[in-house]
Design an enzyme around this catalytic site. Structure first.
Site, PDB file in Angstrom:
ATOM      1  N   SER A 110      -6.235  -6.886   8.698  1.00 20.80           N
ATOM      2  CA  SER A 110      -5.079  -5.994   8.655  1.00 20.80           C
ATOM      3  C   SER A 110      -4.431  -5.932  10.032  1.00 20.80           C
ATOM      4  O   SER A 110      -5.097  -6.102  11.058  1.00 20.80           O
ATOM      5  CB  SER A 110      -5.491  -4.592   8.201  1.00 20.80           C
ATOM      6  OG  SER A 110      -6.308  -3.975   9.179  1.00 20.80           O
ATOM      7  N   ASP A 116      -6.432   7.068  12.580  1.00 18.62           N
ATOM      8  CA  ASP A 116      -5.028   7.411  12.375  1.00 18.62           C
ATOM      9  C   ASP A 116      -4.831   8.665  11.533  1.00 18.62           C
ATOM     10  O   ASP A 116      -3.895   9.438  11.752  1.00 18.62           O
ATOM     11  CB  ASP A 116      -4.274   6.234  11.747  1.00 18.62           C
ATOM     12  CG  ASP A 116      -3.895   5.190  12.776  1.00 18.62           C
ATOM     13  OD1 ASP A 116      -3.890   5.510  13.976  1.00 18.62           O
ATOM     14  OD2 ASP A 116      -3.589   4.045  12.380  1.00 18.62           O
ATOM     15  N   ASP A 171       0.823  -1.216   0.000  1.00 17.14           N
ATOM     16  CA  ASP A 171       0.000   0.000   0.000  1.00 17.14           C
ATOM     17  C   ASP A 171       0.852   1.259   0.000  1.00 17.14           C
ATOM     18  O   ASP A 171       0.601   2.190  -0.773  1.00 17.14           O
ATOM     19  CB  ASP A 171      -0.937   0.005   1.211  1.00 17.14           C
ATOM     20  CG  ASP A 171      -2.083  -0.991   1.049  1.00 17.14           C
ATOM     21  OD1 ASP A 171      -2.140  -1.654  -0.006  1.00 17.14           O
ATOM     22  OD2 ASP A 171      -2.903  -1.107   1.969  1.00 17.14           O
ATOM     23  N   ARG A 229       1.450   7.124  16.930  1.00 17.78           N
ATOM     24  CA  ARG A 229       1.264   8.085  15.841  1.00 17.78           C
ATOM     25  C   ARG A 229       1.947   9.435  16.070  1.00 17.78           C
ATOM     26  O   ARG A 229       2.523  10.001  15.134  1.00 17.78           O
ATOM     27  CB  ARG A 229      -0.230   8.278  15.551  1.00 17.78           C
ATOM     28  CG  ARG A 229      -0.963   7.019  15.107  1.00 17.78           C
ATOM     29  CD  ARG A 229      -0.116   6.112  14.297  1.00 17.78           C
ATOM     30  NE  ARG A 229      -0.840   4.991  13.693  1.00 17.78           N
ATOM     31  CZ  ARG A 229      -0.257   3.860  13.343  1.00 17.78           C
ATOM     32  NH1 ARG A 229       1.041   3.696  13.537  1.00 17.78           N
ATOM     33  NH2 ARG A 229      -0.956   2.891  12.787  1.00 17.78           N
TER      34      ARG A 229
END
Length: 408
Positions: free
Chosen positions: A181, A127, A16, A98
């Site tokens: 995922s 996110d 990705d 993050r």
């Protein structure tokens, strides 16, 4: 937004983000700088460097960094001083990573003269909010590019077609839909999507990667000791360790005993609910141990106030406000409360559980002389409790008397 000239991309080396890298080059005709962070996800990162090279990124524009110590020291440990838990259960493993990634993206942009940063978060999740709020808090002028909100590659087929057209290598296991995922770092693994989307269905065993099934864990308990200084874990079983090494060791111990599994339906900041499977073995032990040492070293008033502040602090982290003034203010109060949170906790690990079974400290407020059922030698006069109760009962007695009068 005007087209960027140079973009720093949060790059994992996976399919990705490789597609995003090439899309940035073709869509904007811009120079791309990659940043790959070793957060303890357990993957070899050198392939990410090689993949970036094959996609035409200059060697000097490829940044692969081990940030595990910074991650635990400056982000995980401050959060655990607060005993932060979101919606009563979630230890915020994805959320807390993050702001560090965003911090490095912005710093690398400044170092390389880039005018934009980019991430691979989708337009449905939390996110994107966390990455972008952190980036703007650190540089209000930075451009942030979120390809998933911009491009027309809206299906797996279109993504694979784009990859083939642009000669992006596709691993065989990426041709079909992944069953779920995964996001991983030193604090946890997070699995969601596809096979996990129905919250009524039990998660398959193969989803779990960091912990053994508690039923298959050792039949004998294991006892460990975690040492603390000013609220941070500094040793395991008497061996002094760095922050990242402490968490690595606790992950190993917890994983072996099936500690730290969580099946959660959470309320995302963007409004929807999502189901995730989390594994946080070391963090689960750390939280239990930290509360254990706080129980003998912190005053009741300070502890109770801190527990009231915790949900708000946890929500700030979950929602992406790590670099906000309110989180900084709360952190100052939390850190002040940890001045005497020093000592050792003994825990029992057994079949999925981590339980405190002993704790001791030179800073302890616990007084055996005051609580003993034996002769306390005058340490506490039990007669004093009568007046204490009468004063606290006064308003309750007045309320009861009024209610009885009105009923009569």
């Amino acid at each position: 937004m005007s087209a960027p000239k140079k973009v720093v991309l949060a790059y994992s080396g996976g399919l990705d983000t490789s597609i995003i890298l090439k899309w940035l080059q073709t869509e904007y005709g811009c120079e791309v700088v990659t940043f790959t962070a070793d957060l303890g996800q357990g993957e070899e990162l050198e392939p990410a460097r090689q993949k970036a090279l094959t996609l035409g990124i200059k060697p000097e524009n490829i940044h692969v960094e081990d940030v595990r110590e910074e991650f635990v020291r400056d982000f995980v440990f401050p959060m655990f001083r607060a005993n932060a838990v979101y919606e009563g259960l979630y230890l915020l493993g994805t959320s807390i990573a993050r702001p560090l990634i965003s911090k490095r993206l912005v710093e690398i942009a400044e170092e390389t003269g880039a005018d934009a940063v980019a991430h691979g978060a989708t337009g449905k999740g939390n996110d994107q909010v966390r990455f972008e709020l952190a980036a703007y808090a650190l540089n209000p002028d930075i451009k942030v590019i979120a390809p998933w909100r911009e491009w027309d590659l809206t299906s797996r087929t279109k993504l694979l077609d784009f990859a083939e057209k642009n000669q992006i290598p596709i691993a065989k296991d990426k041709r079909g839909e992944a069953p779920f995922s995964v996001d991983a770092n030193l604090l946890h693994t997070s699995s969601e999507g596809k096979v996990l989307e129905d919250p009524a269905e039990m998660a398959p065993d193969y989803v779990y990667q960091r912990t053994v099934n508690p039923e298959d864990a050792p039949n004998e308990p294991e006892y460990i000791e975690v040492g603390f200084e000013r609220g941070d874990a500094v040793s395991v079983n008497g061996e002094a360790m760095s922050p990242a090494t402490v968490l690595t060791k606790l992950n190993e111990l917890g994983g072996k005993h099936g500690v730290g599994r969580l099946d959660l339906v959470e309320g995302r900041f963007v409004g929807m609910k999502s189901r995730g499977i989390y594994e946080t073995p070391g963090g689960t032990i750390l939280l239990e141990a930290h509360r254990g040492i706080e129980s003998i070293t912190m005053d009741r008033g300070a502890m109770h106030l801190k527990d009231q502040l915790m949900p708000q602090y946890a929500e700030l982290i979950y929602n992406g406000f790590w670099f906000s003034p309110e989180r900084t203010m709360l952190q100052a109060a939390i850190d002040a409360s940890q001045t005497h949170v020093t000592g050792t906790v003994r825990l029992k690990l057994y079949k999925g559980s981590a339980r405190t079974v002993g704790r001791w400290s030179d800073h302890s407020l616990y007084s055996e002389a005051h609580v003993t059922f034996e002769d306390d030698a005058g340490a506490y006069d039990q007669k004093d409790a009568a007046g204490f109760i009468q004063l606290n009962a006064l308003r309750l007695k007045l309320l009861a008397a009024r209610d009885r009068r009105l009923k009569g």
